[in-house]
Enzyme design. Structure first.
Site, PDB file in Angstrom:
ATOM      1  N   ASP A 243      24.221   4.996 -74.178  1.00  0.00           N
ATOM      2  CA  ASP A 243      24.930   4.720 -72.923  1.00  0.00           C
ATOM      3  C   ASP A 243      23.968   4.351 -71.794  1.00  0.00           C
ATOM      4  OD1 ASP A 243      27.054   4.360 -71.229  1.00  0.00           O
ATOM      5  OD2 ASP A 243      27.343   6.486 -70.788  1.00  0.00           O
TER       6      ASP A 243
ATOM      7  N   TRP B 258      29.551  -3.549 -63.777  1.00  0.00           N
ATOM      8  CA  TRP B 258      30.133  -2.733 -62.707  1.00  0.00           C
ATOM      9  C   TRP B 258      29.221  -2.475 -61.519  1.00  0.00           C
ATOM     10  CZ3 TRP B 258      27.281   1.753 -62.514  1.00  0.00           C
ATOM     11  CH2 TRP B 258      26.651   2.170 -63.701  1.00  0.00           C
TER      12      TRP B 258
ATOM     13  N   ASN C 143      26.861  -0.779 -71.482  1.00  0.00           N
ATOM     14  CA  ASN C 143      26.730  -0.370 -72.874  1.00  0.00           C
ATOM     15  C   ASN C 143      27.731  -1.072 -73.779  1.00  0.00           C
ATOM     16  OD1 ASN C 143      28.553   1.705 -71.308  1.00  0.00           O
ATOM     17  ND2 ASN C 143      29.308   1.657 -73.404  1.00  0.00           N
TER      18      ASN C 143
END
Lengths: 280, 550
Positions: free
Chosen positions: B321, B260, B278
Site C-alpha cells: 500500500d 488522490w 496502489n
C-alpha cells in the site's frame, strides 16, 4: 526485536491456517453443535463467552472482516484499539450492537451476519482482551492481601485504597494472566505499560527528580514524581533528561519475595476482578 | 529550459552559487480582482503577488516555497496567534488536511465532511459556509472524510466531494454553479484532493484504491463542467502497460491506481505530473502478477490532450500500500555538471527520487528513512530488494512519508520532508471482490514499541541527509519553506514549529492542541503583515508577528 517476536506469531498463525475463513463460511456455523445452539442465555449475554471453538471461529471471522482496519492484533490501525474495550468497562452487548449497527459517519459498516457469528467475534476479541480466572492457585489469598498492603499498596490502588504511582489494580485479574502478573513482579521492566516508564531529570537548579513519564512531545515532558506530584517541564529548561527503558517499580526477586509469598500474592491478585474504576 | 513563470521566484542553483531572487513585491489591489476574479495569467504568476495563494501548493511547481521576507530566523520567535477559526466538524481517524487559498484578503477554505468557508483573513470570521448533503452509504469517503482544498478560476471555486463529484461554487456566495459525477461512489470511489486549475481546465483525480476501482485523471471545462479528457491509470486490454498485468479484463477494470493527491504542472512543457496509488488488492497479489502499471508511479500527462508522455514506477508490483500520491516538486538543478529540468519525489517507499521531467530519465534514488525494504535503486531505476519481509518488519502502510506536502528551498538545494520510521509485518489474505466492499486483502501488524518521526533536510543532488529534527511520534504533517531560510512544519503531538533551514535548529513552536495531520502551512501578506496559517484538529490558526503599530 519486537518484529522477530511478531514473526513467530505469524508462523503459528499460518500453521493453524486450515481454519481458514473460506472454510468457515462454506461450512455453515449451524453445523457446529456449539455455535448452532440457540441463544438460551439472557439477551445481551454472550452465549460463547468461554467457548473455545467459538473463539477459534471468531478469530477467523475477525481476521477476514475486521483486521484490515483494527489490525491483526486488534490493537487498531485506521480503526480503534479493540483490546481496551473491556478494560474501560464496555459490555459484551455494547460491542455486539456496535458490530451489528456499525458506526454512523465512519467506515465501520453495519453487519447482517447471523448473531452467532457476531457473538463469536465478540468472544474472540474479549478472549485476547481479558483473561479467565486463575487456575491451580496454591497460595493463601489472605496472606497475599497482607503482603500487598505492606509491599505494593504504597504505589498501587485497589478499590480506592493505596498509592497513585503505579497502575490501579482493582480489576487486574480480568486483564492479565497469572503468568503475566508473575513476570511483572519478578521482572517489571520486561514490559512497561505506557505512562509508567521511569524518567530521571535534573532541573536548572540542579534538583534531581525521578518519576513516571506520562507524556512527551518534542519540547516538553510531563511526569508524576515519586511523591505523586504531577509536574510538567520544558526540555530546554532541564540540565539532564534520562528516559529509562525500565519500570519505576523495583524488581521483586526471590530474595525480596520468596516463592511461597509470591504464590500468596498472586492468589490475592487473582481475586481482583472488580468493576472498572471508570464505571463505578 | 528554466521556466521563470513556473518557479515564481526563479532561482538558479549551481552548487552554492545562488542567483538573486527576482522578487517583485506587488501587493494585490483589493477590488481590482473582483470583476474578473482569478485568471490563468494570475495562476502562472504563482506567489509573485505576496497577497495571494491561489493554488494548492502556492504555484504550479509544488515547491511550497514562499518569497515572503517579513518573518525571518531572527524574529520568528515572536510569532503569535492572531485568530482561530473553529470548523465545528470532526475528522474521524484522519486530519484537517486543507490548504486555504487567499485572494484580496479573503480566505477560501475546504474542510472535512465536505464543508467549505469563505473567511476574512484579518479576523478569521466567516462570510459564508457551504456543506454538501452527503449520502449515508459512503464507501472510501467514509474512511477518509477529508478534503485538501479548492481550485480557483474567475469567480469560481472548484471542490471535489466524498461521493465522488466535482462542484463549482460561486466565490461570493458559496452557491453551487454546477456539479458533475466523477465516478459512482457506491463502487468505492471518492474524491479528496484540491483540484488543479490550468488554462481552461480543471484537473482532478480520484480516491478509492482500497476498493475494486480503476484510477483516472480528468480534465473538465471550468465553465460548463463538461469533461475534456480522461487518462486511465490502469490500461485497458491490449493497451500499452497491459502486458504488466495478467490478461484479464475484469482485473484491469478494478486495478486501483488512484490519483488522490494534487499534482504539479510545467506550463512550458504543457505537462502535468501526477502520482498514482496502489494496485488493488493492496496486499494480496496472487491475481495480479507483473509490475502492474501505472500503479505506484508518477505519470507525465500532456495537459492539452490527456495523453501519457512518460511514466516512472517507484514500487513495481507493490504489496504494501505504498501509494505514490505525493506532490511532485519541479525545479531546475545543476546535476552532474548539466542543468536539468527535474521532478523530485520523496516517496512513501522511503526513497528520494530525482527524475528528468522532460524525458522521465532516472537520475537519483536514495533512501531517506532507516526502515527500508530495498538495498538501492539500480542504475536502471528498478529497486534491488533487500528485505521482502523475511528479515523483519517493513515500512508500514502509512509509509516512510506520505501525501503531506514536502517543501523545496531552491537557494539551498534542499528538500524538507516529514520522514516516518515505523514498521509493520504484512499478512496477505484473499479478499472478497465486490462493488462497495474494501478489498485491501490482508492483515497488518504494526510494531508499536518502536517508531518515531523526523523532519529531514535532504540535499537533492546527492540525496544525503543534511540534518534532522526528531519527533517522538511518526508524524503526518506537511512542510513549507520561505526565502528567509525558514522551515515551517507540524507534528503528531500538535506542535506547529519553525526551523532554521540551514542548521535544523528549532526557532519557535506553538502547541495547537491537536495533531497536525495531512496539512501543510501556507503564508500571505495582508495590511503589510505576513500571516502563516496551519489547520489542526478542528481549527485553522493564523500567526503573525505582533503589530507594533497598534
Amino acid at each position: 526485536m519486537a518484529c522477530i517476536a511478531l514473526n513467530r506469531v505469524f508462523l503459528i498463525l499460518f500453521i493453524i491456517a486450515p481454519l481458514s475463513a473460506a472454510r468457515i463460511l462454506t461450512a455453515p456455523l449451524s453445523a457446529a453443535p456449539v455455535l448452532g445452539a440457540p441463544l438460551a442465555s439472557p439477551q445481551g449475554v454472550n452465549p460463547y463467552e468461554t467457548d473455545r471453538t467459538a473463539i477459534r471461529v471468531g478469530r477467523a471471522l475477525f481476521e477476514t472482516r475486521c483486521a484490515q482496519c483494527h489490525g491483526g492484533d486488534a490493537k487498531g490501525i485506521s480503526g480503534p484499539d479493540l483490546t481496551v474495550l473491556w478494560a474501560v468497562g464496555t459490555s459484551d452487548d455494547r460491542v455486539f450492537r456496535t458490530i451489528q449497527l456499525g458506526v454512523s459517519g465512519s467506515i465501520m459498516p453495519s453487519s447482517s451476519a447471523p448473531d452467532q457469528e457476531i457473538w463469536a467475534i465478540v468472544a474472540y476479541v474479549k478472549s485476547i482482551s481479558t483473561v479467565p480466572e486463575f487456575e491451580n492457585d496454591t497460595g493463601d489469598a489472605v496472606r497475599g492481601q497482607e503482603i500487598f498492603a505492606s509491599t505494593c499498596a504504597n504505589c498501587h490502588r485497589v478499590n480506592g485504597q493505596g498509592g497513585h504511582l503505579g497502575p490501579d489494580l482493582t480489576r487486574i485479574a480480568a486483564i492479565r494472566t497469572r503468568e503475566m502478573l508473575m513476570r511483572s513482579i519478578r521482572d517489571p521492566s520486561a514490559s512497561v505499560a505506557a505512562g509508567y516508564r521511569a524518567v530521571t531529570l535534573v532541573t536548572e537548579g540542579g534538583q534531581r527528580i525521578r518519576g513516571a513519564m506520562k507524556s512527551e512531545d518534542a519540547f516538553s515532558i510531563l511526569i508524576v514524581d515519586t511523591d505523586e506530584r504531577l509536574q510538567g517541564y520544558l526540555k530546554a529548561d532541564l540540565q539532564e533528561l534520562t528516559r529509562g527503558e525500565r519500570s519505576l517499580m523495583p524488581e521483586f526477586g526471590p530474595d525480596r519475595l520468596g516463592d511461597e509469598e509470591l504464590d500468596d500474592l498472586l492468589r490475592y491478585l487473582g481475586t481482583l476482578r472488580g468493576a472498572a474504576p471508570a464505571r463505578r | 529550459m528554466l521556466s521563470t513563470r513556473l518557479a515564481g521566484i526563479a532561482v538558479l542553483l549551481a552548487f552554492g552559487t545562488v542567483g538573486p531572487p527576482s522578487l517583485v513585491a506587488q501587493v494585490g489591489d483589493p477590488g481590482a480582482g473582483d470583476a474578473l476574479g482569478v485568471t490563468y495569467e494570475d495562476l502562472l504568476q504563482g506567489l509573485t503577488d505576496p497577497s495571494r495563494w491561489l493554488t494548492f501548493s502556492g504555484d504550479y511547481s509544488g515547491q511550497r516555497h514562499s518569497p515572503l521576507t517579513q518573518i525571518t530566523p531572527e524574529n520568528v520567535h515572536r510569532l503569535v496567534p492572531q485568530w482561530t477559526f473553529q470548523t465545528g466538524t470532526l475528522t474521524r481517524g484522519r486530519g484537517f488536511e486543507t490548504t486555504p487559498l487567499v485572494l484580496d484578503g479573503i480566505l477560501y477554505v475546504t474542510g472535512s465532511n465536505n464543508y467549505a468557508w469563505a473567511l476574512d483573513a484579518r479576523t478569521g470570521r466567516r462570510f459564508w459556509q457551504y456543506r454538501r448533503n452527503l449520502p449515508n452509504d459512503l464507501t472510501y469517503g467514509a474512511s477518509a472524510p477529508v478534503n485538501r482544498g479548492f481550485g480557483m478560476l474567475g469567480d469560481r471555486l472548484f471542490m471535489v466531494t466524498l461521493d465522488a463529484h466535482l462542484l463549482a461554487l460561486d466565490r461570493r456566495t458559496g452557491g453551487v454553479l454546477w456539479e458533475i459525477e466523477l465516478a459512482d461512489y457506491h463502487v468505492g470511489y471518492a474524491a479528496t484532493l484540491a483540484p488543479l486549475v490550468i488554462d481552461g481546465k480543471v484537473i482532478v483525480g480520484i480516491s478509492g484504491g482500497e476498493y475494486p476501482t480503476r484510477g483516472f485523471l480528468d480534465a473538465y471545462d471550468p465553465e460548463t463542467g463538461d469533461r475534456i479528457w480522461r487518462f486511465n491509470t490502469i490500461p485497458g486490454p491490449g493497451e500499452p502497460g497491459s502486458e504488466t498485468w495478467p490478461p484479464d479484463a475484469e482485473n484491469l477494470a478494478r486495478g486501483g491506481g488512484g490519483t488522490w493527491m494534487t499534482g504539479s504542472y510545467d506550463p512550458d512543457l504543457d505537462l502535468l505530473y501526477w502520482g498514482t496509488g496502489n494496485p488493488n488488492p493492496d496486499y494480496y497479489d496472487e491475481t495480479r502478477e507483473g509490475a502492474n502499471l501505472y500503479t505506484n508511479s508518477i505519470v507525465a500527462i500532456e495537459a492539452s490532450t490527456g495523453t501519457l508522455r512518460w511514466h516512472y514506477q517507484f514500487t513495481p508490483h507493490d504489496t504494501h500500500d505504498w501509494d505514490s500520491n505525493h506532490v511532485p516538486v519541479l525545479a531546475d538543478l545543476m546535476f552532474e555538471g548539466e542543468m536539468r529540468s527535474v521532478v523530485m519525489v520523496a516517496n512513501r517507499n522511503g526513497f528520494f527520487y530525482v527524475l528528468d521531467r522532460i524525458t522521465g530519465e532516472f537520475l537519483l534514488g536514495k533512501p531517506f528513512t532507516d526502515t527500508t525494504w530495498a538495498r538501492e535503486i539500480g542504475p536502471d531505476g528498478r529497486p534491488i530488494i533487500l528485505n521482502d519481509g523475511s528479515l523483519g518488519c517493513l515500512p508500514e502502510p502509512w509509509g516512510g512519508t506520505n501525501f503531506m506536502p514536502p517543501s523545496f528551498n531552491p537557494a539551498l538545494g534542499v528538500m524538507f520532508v516529514t520522514a516516518r520510521e515505523s514498521c509493520a509485518t504484512y499478512v496477505p489474505q484473499e479478499p472478497v471482490i465486490e462493488p462497495g466492499r474494501n478489498s485491501s486483502g490482508g492483515i497488518i501488524w504494526i510494531d508499536r514499541e518502536q517508531g518515531y518521526g523526523a523532519l529531514r533536510a535532504i540535499d537533492v543532488v546527492t540525496g544525503e541527509r543534511k540534518w534532522e529534527f526528531r519527533y517522538p511520534q511518526p508524524t503526518m504533517a506537511g512542510v513549507m519553506t520561505t526565502v528567509t531560510g525558514l522551515v515551517f512544519a507540524g507534528d503528531h503531538d500538535g506542535n506547529f514549529m519553525a526551523f532554521d533551514a540551514d542548521t535544523g535548529e528549532n526557532l519557535w513552536h506553538y502547541q495547537t492542541g491537536s495533531r497536525i495531520w495531512g496539512a501543510a502551512p501556507m503564508t500571505h501578506m495582508l495590511d503589510g503583515r505576513q500571516y502563516v496559517l496551519i489547520p489542526s484538529g478542528t481549527t485553522l490558526v493564523a500567526f503573525a508577528l505582533p503589530d507594533d503599530r497598534r
